[in-house]
Write an enzyme that holds these catalytic residues in place. Structure first.
Site, mmCIF file in Angstrom:
data_model
loop_
_atom_site.group_PDB
_atom_site.id
_atom_site.type_symbol
_atom_site.label_atom_id
_atom_site.label_comp_id
_atom_site.label_asym_id
_atom_site.label_seq_id
_atom_site.Cartn_x
_atom_site.Cartn_y
_atom_site.Cartn_z
ATOM 1 N N GLU A 1 10.396 0.559 9.990
ATOM 2 C CA GLU A 1 11.429 1.530 9.759
ATOM 3 C C GLU A 1 10.467 2.636 10.185
ATOM 4 O O GLU A 1 9.755 3.350 9.470
ATOM 5 C CB GLU A 1 12.061 1.633 8.432
ATOM 6 C CG GLU A 1 13.433 2.290 8.256
ATOM 7 C CD GLU A 1 13.198 3.585 7.865
ATOM 8 O OE1 GLU A 1 13.189 4.621 8.813
ATOM 9 O OE2 GLU A 1 13.289 4.101 6.743
ATOM 10 N N LYS B 1 0.823 -1.240 -0.113
ATOM 11 C CA LYS B 1 0.190 0.043 -0.034
ATOM 12 C C LYS B 1 0.916 1.250 0.141
ATOM 13 O O LYS B 1 1.621 1.340 0.974
ATOM 14 C CB LYS B 1 -0.863 0.018 1.268
ATOM 15 C CG LYS B 1 -1.983 1.103 1.092
ATOM 16 C CD LYS B 1 -2.675 1.475 2.339
ATOM 17 C CE LYS B 1 -1.839 2.543 3.325
ATOM 18 N NZ LYS B 1 -1.914 4.046 2.701
ATOM 19 N N GLU C 1 10.190 14.676 16.486
ATOM 20 C CA GLU C 1 10.394 14.718 14.885
ATOM 21 C C GLU C 1 9.513 15.708 14.367
ATOM 22 O O GLU C 1 8.304 15.572 14.408
ATOM 23 C CB GLU C 1 10.229 13.308 14.188
ATOM 24 C CG GLU C 1 10.607 12.964 12.985
ATOM 25 C CD GLU C 1 10.404 11.859 12.567
ATOM 26 O OE1 GLU C 1 9.744 10.985 12.770
ATOM 27 O OE2 GLU C 1 11.589 11.307 11.877
ATOM 28 N N CYS D 1 13.260 10.573 7.475
ATOM 29 C CA CYS D 1 13.294 10.159 8.656
ATOM 30 C C CYS D 1 14.863 9.855 9.399
ATOM 31 O O CYS D 1 14.948 10.229 10.607
ATOM 32 C CB CYS D 1 12.726 8.691 8.748
ATOM 33 S SG CYS D 1 13.464 7.586 7.588
#
Lengths: 322, 476
Positions: free
Chosen positions: B257, B183, B388, B291
């Site tokens: 991840e 997806k 983040e 990331c």
């Protein structure tokens, strides 16, 4: 126990609880020449042998139901203290050279070899093994320490290496220990199974908090005495005797625990894995050997399968140029 | 001397968009049972690009069943050499169609064409080419004499590197003999759908690759589907936790991840011009939607006064604007929702009295834009140092000693990446050894390669993608 056997005729005693019970019965009414000094079984935590802070203990019986000793019943706070001790020890232990870790693990084997008698007797008591089976189990456990002593300076070469990237860069990957590993030791394999789950964790530079077999915890504390006298720094291995179902949830959800070995977690394994998800704690699920006895752990070459789940791969890049 | 840049847009004519895209199941495009469609926009101008089907749970069932059938009847039985040839073929078609894919990626994602053309697409092709060669050599991968595929892999990828993340997921899965249901992200589905066409063009057996578009609900249905053997996810740490919880008690294997808050350490002996370039690309590459971005600059106190003005001067030269312009350095923020998150988190810096700086920079009227931002006077307690942001926002902290640098760098629940800038080799290695992160870039940053394992420590997830290590995630 060994001392008490000396009261009887040489060779007549059979190691084990039955012999002790029989000896006691036979000696009833008589004044013993010397009263044996029994061992108080405590936890192994940060290199020391404290009782549970809770002050609790629980009776441990032999395979045939004879009372052997009282073991400390570790509490939630003991578990937290153990994680603290393991974290404190991690920097030093993971920073040791691989050669040094190998020598210390080999030293564990040496010291354990000198106590074969004690470990064998313990297995006869705890598991109802024949003396020959017990001897074979102890031999394999000693050899397992030798096996992992040899791995300490090899797994990085086997698992890491140079990566030929498409550009002017030096690029290299190497495995590193993940940190503090909470190990649920197998329930029915109190010595060889225990050794087989601890050794790979610390061989790679991790530190461990181990929940021992609940019903057969005494061999673990005997092993702690070996660890404590083998130059293994305090806190590298911490042993908690008690109930996995009671202290396990606190270890599984502890933010300072990096990985779980759920081998001996039994029916709690799924609950612990769920709790571990909150901080993305690595999880080794129970394998086919988890439910077995000591004989499920006899494979002389377990390979890297119990080391890789507790290793991280670090990749370092650097440009190449003048 | 000042050079003026004339607009240099890459032509959109290489891309032919369909009005609507259906799901790719069992080798065919097929409408979703839900009958629903979502719209994917160009974040640079908010123009509608296409309608994309939203896969319902019964579509997930169909796709998983197709993948299982393909696994049982074709893919797991095929020799590794033949599987590898399919992947080589796919790698070649990607190279042939790379300009089209680069332009489409920039349109759907908002990232500069310079990056899609020179970074994303070359890496995508290289990734397929690399894993193609593994397919018939798995017994030499150090994972046992006869490693076996797991079966059907459920894969969910993010919007920051849409096609590259697809390659990182699909190439190793197929090389090892697994089949996949993937997806793509809700906001960036288009290159994955062109990839589906490439699978057709390569005559890949039906069902080996299935692409389901949709939003969070589709992803949830896919990762929780009982018919899969493996879940591979790249995305937020929060969703990663949910997945780890959902697979507990199953036999499924998982790789995650997740997020990061990478530290970029600049020592006083660093080559400053190079360090400035590295810090800039560390945080502003792909608008900071990375990331492993170096979102925390740790600069040694003794050079901070010299370093920061040089850094700001360099940032003022960055060109923000049309992602399809070949001169553009900083493109659009991927979505309105992401722009909101970046604004919200950066606003906490104002509340916490952090000093905020951005170059004079005109933002286009339409689209989602955020000027490159530098926050100074940041302490470890500030939210912008801990969370983040996933945008073009750099938090600057200082340190005095190497020990302090390492302690601060590691003071985060994440552990994906870190950077070290020093001319002293022993100091670089000392630092790299102590940083608890999966990728350490020394005197460089944000470099990727199919042969180089990538993945995090701690809450940045587990498992590695890329290299020999990447095979482990798909073999039993």
């Amino acid at each position: 126990m060994a001392e008490r056997r000396e009261n009887k005729k040489k060779g007549a005693a059979k190691a084990g609880a039955k012999a002790e019970a029989a000896g006691t019965a036979a000696g009833a009414g008589a004044v013993p020449a010397r009263l044996a000094v029994r061992k108080t079984y405590k936890l192994y935590l940060g290199g020391a042998f404290p009782r549970s802070e809770s002050g609790r203990s629980y009776p441990v019986a032999s395979a045939d139901g004879t009372h052997l000793a009282n073991a400390s019943l570790a509490s939630r706070k003991d578990a937290r203290d153990a994680v603290g001790a393991a974290r404190k020890a991690f920097g030093g232990w993971s920073g040791r050279t691989a050669y040094n870790r190998g020598q210390i693990l080999y030293r564990v084997a040496e010291v354990m070899e000198g106590r074969r008698e004690q470990f064998a007797a313990r297995l006869v008591d705890a598991r109802g093994l024949s003396r020959a089976e017990a001897d074979r189990t102890v031999s394999t456990a000693v050899d397992r320490w030798v096996y992992y002593a040899g791995w300490t300076d090899k797994f990085a070469q086997v698992l890491g290496g140079a990566n030929p990237v498409s550009g002017p860069f030096y690029n290299h990957s190497a495995p590193e220990p993940t940190g503090v590993v909470a190990v649920f030791a197998p329930q029915d394999a109190p010595l060889l199974g225990l050794t087989s789950v601890i050794a790979p964790v610390i061989a790679t530079g991790n530190t461990a908090v181990v929940v021992t077999s609940e019903k057969a915890p005494l061999a673990a504390i005997d092993l702690a005495e070996v660890l404590a006298t083998s130059d293994l720094p305090g806190g590298v291995v911490n042993l908690l005797t008690g109930k996995a179902a009671e202290i396990g949830p606190h270890l599984a959800s502890h933010a300072d625990v990096n990985a779980l070995d759920l081998t001996g977690a039994g029916t709690s394994a799924v609950e612990f894995e769920k709790a571990a998800a909150d901080t993305l704690t690595r999880v080794l699920r129970p394998g086919p050997e988890a439910e077995g006895g000591e004989d499920a752990w006899f494979d002389a070459d377990p390979g890297t399968s119990r080391m890789t789940p507790f290793l991280e791969t670090k990749t370092v890049w650097h440009p190449v140029g003048v | 001397m000042i050079f003026e840049y004339a607009p240099a847009p890459e032509s959109r004519s290489v891309v032919s968009l369909r009005e609507t895209y259906d799901l790719f199941i069992d080798g065919e495009f097929t409408p979703a049972r839900s009958g629903e469609y979502l719209t994917t926009l160009n974040p640079a101008d908010e123009e509608k690009l296409a309608q994309v089907a939203v896969a319902a749970p019964e579509d997930v069932d169909r796709a998983v069943a197709a993948a299982r059938r393909a696994y049982d009847t074709v893919w797991s039985r095929m020799s590794g050499a033949e599987r590898g040839k399919y992947l080589f073929r796919i790698a070649r078609i990607i190279q042939e169609r790379s300009r089209e894919l680069a332009v489409l990626e920039s349109m759907d994602n908002g990232k500069p064409i310079k990056e899609t053309r020179d970074v994303d697409l070359p890496l995508v092709a290289a990734h397929f080419f690399y894993y193609a060669g593994w397919a018939d050599k798995l017994s030499h991968a150090g994972l046992g004499p006869d490693p076996r595929p797991l079966g059907v892999a459920a894969q969910v990828i993010p919007w920051n590197f849409p096609l590259l993340m697809l390659a990182w997921k699909i190439a190793p899965a197929l090389a090892t003999g697994n089949t996949v249901v993937l997806k793509p992200a809700e906001t960036t589905p288009l290159t994955a759908l062109v990839f589906a066409q490439i699978c057709q063009e390569a005559d890949l057996p039906p069902g080996v690759v299935n692409i389901l578009t949709g939003a969070g609900e589709t992803g949830r249905a896919l990762v929780q589907h009982p018919g899969t053997d493996k879940v591979a996810f790249t995305g937020s740490t929060e969703v990663g936790r949910q997945i780890a919880r959902a697979v507990a008690g199953t036999d499924k294997r998982v790789t995650l991840e997740l997020g990061g808050k990478g530290a970029n350490i600049v020592y006083d002996d660093a080559a400053l011009d190079q360090a400035v370039e590295g810090v800039v690309s560390g945080i502003f590459f792909n608008q900071g939607h990375v990331c492993c971005a170096g979102s925390r600059l740790l600069v040694q106190e003794s050079i901070a006064e010299e370093f920061l003005p040089r850094l700001k001067e360099r940032i003022s030269k960055l060109r923000l604007g049309d992602p399809l312009d070949k001169n553009t350095d900083i493109g659009a923020i991927n979505s309105a929702a992401q722009l909101e998150r970046v604004r919200e988190l950066t606003a906490t810096a104002d509340e916490e009295n952090v000093e905020r700086w951005s170059p004079a920079c005109e933002l286009p009227e339409r689209g989602y834009w955020f000027a490159p931002t530098v926050l100074t006077g940041v302490s470890q307690a500030h939210r912008v140092a801990r969370e983040e942001i996933f945008g073009p926002v750099l938090s600057v902290l200082t340190f005095r000693t190497p020990e302090e640098a390492v302690t601060k760098a590691n003071n985060t629940p994440y552990g994906l990446s870190a950077g070290v800038w020093t001319e002293k080799g022993s100091r670089m290695l000392w630092t790299a050894e102590r940083l608890r992160a999966g990728v350490i870039w020394s005197n460089t940053f944000n470099k990727f390669d199919p042969t180089s394992p990538f993945g995090g420590y701690k809450e940045s997830g587990y498992g590695r993608e890329g290299g020999r290590h990447g095979l482990e995630a798909y073999l039993g």
